[in-house]
Scaffold this motif. Sequence first.
Motif, PDB file in Angstrom:
ATOM      1  N   LEU A  89     -15.398 103.525   1.659  1.00 62.90           N
ATOM      2  CA  LEU A  89     -15.793 102.198   1.184  1.00 62.90           C
ATOM      3  C   LEU A  89     -14.774 101.132   1.576  1.00 62.90           C
ATOM      4  N   ARG A  90     -13.945 101.411   2.552  1.00 60.57           N
ATOM      5  CA  ARG A  90     -12.829 100.518   2.863  1.00 60.57           C
ATOM      6  C   ARG A  90     -13.269  99.148   3.363  1.00 60.57           C
ATOM      7  N   ASN A  91     -14.444  99.075   3.975  1.00 61.25           N
ATOM      8  CA  ASN A  91     -14.922  97.792   4.509  1.00 61.25           C
ATOM      9  C   ASN A  91     -16.211  97.350   3.831  1.00 61.25           C
ATOM     10  N   ASN A  92     -16.366  97.732   2.578  1.00 62.61           N
ATOM     11  CA  ASN A  92     -17.598  97.445   1.852  1.00 62.61           C
ATOM     12  C   ASN A  92     -17.364  96.305   0.864  1.00 62.61           C
TER      13      ASN A  92
ATOM     14  N   LEU B 202     -12.603 106.613  -0.387  1.00 66.19           N
ATOM     15  CA  LEU B 202     -11.575 105.873   0.346  1.00 66.19           C
ATOM     16  C   LEU B 202     -11.759 104.380   0.082  1.00 66.19           C
ATOM     17  N   THR B 203     -10.691 103.724  -0.382  1.00 63.89           N
ATOM     18  CA  THR B 203     -10.784 102.312  -0.753  1.00 63.89           C
ATOM     19  C   THR B 203      -9.672 101.489  -0.108  1.00 63.89           C
TER      20      THR B 203
ATOM     21  N   ILE C 161      -8.852  99.217  -9.533  1.00 69.52           N
ATOM     22  CA  ILE C 161      -9.090 100.639  -9.279  1.00 69.52           C
ATOM     23  C   ILE C 161      -7.939 101.138  -8.409  1.00 69.52           C
ATOM     24  N   GLU C 162      -6.959 101.727  -9.058  1.00 72.01           N
ATOM     25  CA  GLU C 162      -5.774 102.201  -8.351  1.00 72.01           C
ATOM     26  C   GLU C 162      -6.047 103.584  -7.754  1.00 72.01           C
ATOM     27  N   PRO C 163      -5.532 103.840  -6.556  1.00 68.54           N
ATOM     28  CA  PRO C 163      -5.780 105.142  -5.918  1.00 68.54           C
ATOM     29  C   PRO C 163      -5.011 106.272  -6.587  1.00 68.54           C
ATOM     30  N   ASP C 164      -5.604 107.455  -6.583  1.00 68.44           N
ATOM     31  CA  ASP C 164      -4.886 108.657  -7.026  1.00 68.44           C
ATOM     32  C   ASP C 164      -3.890 109.086  -5.960  1.00 68.44           C
TER      33      ASP C 164
ATOM     34  N   PHE D   9      -7.535 108.606   6.268  1.00 67.97           N
ATOM     35  CA  PHE D   9      -8.073 109.905   6.691  1.00 67.97           C
ATOM     36  C   PHE D   9      -6.957 110.927   6.892  1.00 67.97           C
ATOM     37  N   GLU D  10      -5.822 110.466   7.361  1.00 63.35           N
ATOM     38  CA  GLU D  10      -4.681 111.372   7.489  1.00 63.35           C
ATOM     39  C   GLU D  10      -4.299 111.938   6.122  1.00 63.35           C
TER      40      GLU D  10
END
Length: 502
Positions: free
Chosen positions: A347-350, A408-409, A478-481, A490-491
């Motif tokens: 969802l990085r470019n959504n 993915l954000t 919304i903080e990433p885990d 992706f890495e």
Amino acid sequence: MKMKKANWIIFGVITVFYIAAMAMPFINIFCVSMPDFLPIAVALVLLMFIIVGWKNGKAKTAVRIVNVCIGIFAIMICLAGEYLNPWWNSISEHPNSYTFLNYNEKISGKDAIADIDYAMKYVRKIHPLCYKGMPDGVEKQYQDVVDYLKGKDEVEVAEVQAELQSILSQFHDGHTSAAIWNDDSYLYLNEWYKHEIAGDQIIAINGIGVDNIYDEKLNLYSADSKEYGYARFCNDVTDLSALTMLGYNADDGITYTFLKPSGEKTDETYYTKDYVTYDQYCRYNNLDETEESDEEDPFVYYTIDTDRSLATLTLNSCNYNQEYRNCLKSMFTEIQDKNIQNVAVDLRNNGGGASAVVNEFIRYLNVDTYRGMGSKVRYGCFYVNANEGICKNKKYNDLTFKGNVYVLTSVYTYSSAMDFAMYIKDNNMGKIIGQASGNNPSSYGDISQIYLKNSGLVMSVSIKKWYRIDPQKDGELIEPDFECSPGDEFEKLYSIIDTKKQ
């Protein structure tokens, strides 16, 4: 007999008028905007019909009572259409009926003030933050803008946008903003593509660092978070209409300082002629020659990596339609056939859309119930709760996925895309990888779009206040885990999957 026939004609005319009055709100939403005085005028005519009908002694009492009841109901629908309906005069469903001016066209200062006043009328009427009155900071900025425009004989559309933005930004609501909808206003720096593919970064404009410029121009950006506002600003610095809104004049030249991957800094100056339309931009950079077709890239698609047992769904827009549903079904069917154990949603470019996309996605997950969002909707003088509460998951039992879910954000994950990530995170359905979302779950949204006739600007105004699913995290992004730098998502995902295999 003639009198009876005349009565039937009068009855027919009144009935048609009642129906037309009750249809007004729907005609307004789906077909055409209307003057704000029209519902009041129609209501007065209806009231006259009611009075005349009641005084008609030749009509039966039952008929007169029915006439009064229908008339009052028609008046209520007609007036509610304007005063309680947040989409009154919204152009969302009929945007092609209006004229949108170019960024450098000029209007009088008087017309600019009229547009600002009209905009603030609707902000007061429908924005949840104005339910109990206009916030002091907003009111003060509004008065400052009006005082400034009183001293102007004429102003460019881009300047009107900037002045209105200086007011709307006080809401700290990324969904409430003013925009130029004229396609010819989007003019891109023709040589930006060569810098972009070379990995160059713009670090200064006219000798001033971009961070300092953003801090100075922060009041021109509607954003829930400073990071999202900065991301929008970085996109704007190569667009001429946005640069004009920011106060730059390309006729005098705009000098960019580029930082190359090698660490070298270079200055290049560009003028108005160097900013071109999108088609010209593509031709200038030979981008059209690399296109295989004129079709747009799909907003949703998936890939399967059998080596990592990974299915990746790329969703660039939250469009809840048959194409999306078909894509999900096809992906989860292939996941089942190949025994895939990991699903990632990119969802990085959504930038958002319809929140129903996440509900459809969850139908493929092994959960029976999940918590939905809370919200309150502004209907004029009413502020109504619309909480989802506990949602029963209508699972696709034949395609239920029981593996690992990752989302993915980035800072560009916004609105309904942010909601998607929140549903997964706050219901413990999966993990978030990347950077914090662009807006806050406890924020404003669902917009009405108002056309400003003098400047041709379109103002979006939120009508709803949203609340985060997990109340313990209210006010947080919304903080990433698993946090990582942009481009490394992706890495990081592959590293997590490989670690789980061990």
